[in-house]
Design a protein around this motif. Sequence first.
Motif, short mmCIF file in Angstrom:
data_model
loop_
_atom_site.label_atom_id
_atom_site.label_comp_id
_atom_site.label_asym_id
_atom_site.label_seq_id
_atom_site.Cartn_x
_atom_site.Cartn_y
_atom_site.Cartn_z
N TRP A 69 0.83 -1.20 0.00
CA TRP A 69 0.00 0.00 0.00
C TRP A 69 0.87 1.25 0.00
N LEU A 70 1.93 1.25 0.80
CA LEU A 70 2.82 2.41 0.84
C LEU A 70 3.56 2.59 -0.48
N ASN A 71 3.99 1.50 -1.10
CA ASN A 71 4.69 1.60 -2.38
C ASN A 71 3.78 2.03 -3.51
N GLN A 72 2.48 1.77 -3.42
CA GLN A 72 1.55 2.14 -4.48
C GLN A 72 1.02 3.56 -4.32
N GLY A 73 1.48 4.28 -3.31
CA GLY A 73 1.00 5.64 -3.08
C GLY A 73 1.25 6.56 -4.26
N GLN A 74 2.39 6.42 -4.91
CA GLN A 74 2.70 7.27 -6.07
C GLN A 74 1.72 7.00 -7.21
N ASN A 75 1.37 5.75 -7.41
CA ASN A 75 0.42 5.42 -8.48
C ASN A 75 -0.96 5.97 -8.19
N ARG A 76 -1.39 5.90 -6.92
CA ARG A 76 -2.69 6.46 -6.57
C ARG A 76 -2.70 7.97 -6.77
N LYS A 77 -1.60 8.64 -6.42
CA LYS A 77 -1.50 10.09 -6.59
C LYS A 77 -1.55 10.45 -8.08
N ARG A 78 -0.82 9.68 -8.91
CA ARG A 78 -0.85 9.90 -10.36
C ARG A 78 -2.25 9.70 -10.93
N ALA A 79 -2.95 8.68 -10.44
CA ALA A 79 -4.30 8.41 -10.93
C ALA A 79 -5.26 9.54 -10.56
N ARG A 80 -5.15 10.05 -9.33
CA ARG A 80 -6.00 11.18 -8.93
C ARG A 80 -5.73 12.40 -9.80
N ARG A 81 -4.45 12.66 -10.07
CA ARG A 81 -4.09 13.81 -10.89
C ARG A 81 -4.62 13.63 -12.32
N ALA A 82 -4.52 12.42 -12.86
CA ALA A 82 -5.01 12.15 -14.22
C ALA A 82 -6.53 12.31 -14.28
N GLU A 83 -7.24 11.87 -13.25
CA GLU A 83 -8.70 12.03 -13.22
C GLU A 83 -9.09 13.50 -13.16
N ALA A 84 -8.34 14.28 -12.38
CA ALA A 84 -8.62 15.72 -12.31
C ALA A 84 -8.35 16.38 -13.66
N ASP A 85 -7.25 16.00 -14.32
CA ASP A 85 -6.94 16.56 -15.64
C ASP A 85 -8.02 16.17 -16.65
N LEU A 86 -8.49 14.96 -16.60
CA LEU A 86 -9.55 14.51 -17.50
C LEU A 86 -10.83 15.30 -17.26
N ALA A 87 -11.18 15.51 -16.01
CA ALA A 87 -12.39 16.28 -15.70
C ALA A 87 -12.25 17.71 -16.22
N ASN A 88 -11.06 18.30 -16.06
CA ASN A 88 -10.84 19.66 -16.57
C ASN A 88 -10.92 19.68 -18.10
N ALA A 89 -10.35 18.68 -18.76
CA ALA A 89 -10.39 18.62 -20.22
C ALA A 89 -11.82 18.45 -20.72
N ARG A 90 -12.60 17.63 -20.05
CA ARG A 90 -14.01 17.44 -20.45
C ARG A 90 -14.79 18.74 -20.27
N ALA A 91 -14.55 19.43 -19.16
CA ALA A 91 -15.24 20.69 -18.92
C ALA A 91 -14.87 21.72 -19.98
N GLU A 92 -13.59 21.76 -20.34
CA GLU A 92 -13.16 22.71 -21.36
C GLU A 92 -13.74 22.34 -22.71
N THR A 93 -13.82 21.06 -23.04
CA THR A 93 -14.42 20.61 -24.30
C THR A 93 -15.88 21.02 -24.37
N GLU A 94 -16.60 20.81 -23.26
CA GLU A 94 -18.02 21.21 -23.25
C GLU A 94 -18.17 22.73 -23.38
N ARG A 95 -17.25 23.46 -22.76
CA ARG A 95 -17.29 24.93 -22.85
C ARG A 95 -17.05 25.37 -24.29
N LEU A 96 -16.08 24.74 -24.97
CA LEU A 96 -15.77 25.12 -26.35
C LEU A 96 -16.88 24.71 -27.31
N ARG A 97 -17.58 23.61 -27.04
CA ARG A 97 -18.69 23.20 -27.89
C ARG A 97 -19.85 24.17 -27.78
N ALA A 98 -20.02 24.76 -26.62
CA ALA A 98 -21.17 25.64 -26.39
C ALA A 98 -20.93 27.02 -26.92
#
Length: 98
Positions: A69-98
């Motif tokens: 669990w301690l060794n996988q902490g970096q992967n969990r942090k990377r996954a959270r960051r990637a999910e946040a980036d994806l959410a921001n990209a989706r929001a920006e895509t929806e904004r540009l479509r509108a």
Amino acid sequence: MVKRILNWLVLAPLALAAVVLAVANRGMVTLSADPFTRETPFLTVSLPLFVIIFAAVILGVLMGGAAVWLNQGQNRKRARRAEADLANARAETERLRA
């Protein structure tokens, strides 16, 4: 369904082996934490052997799980960051479509 059958095929023999181990090793043993004094050790406990074996196995599983669990902490942090980036990209895509 197949997964459930496979679980039973693996777990049932393991449980049976654990019960056989416990029945075969009921004898009391003395566990000492004092390596220097053999006659009157400082810290001792008398338990059935199977209790010591099961406690060692459980402790090993917990320590191994904590290490993974301690060794996988970096992967969990990377996954959270990637999910946040994806959410921001989706929001920006929806904004540009509108």
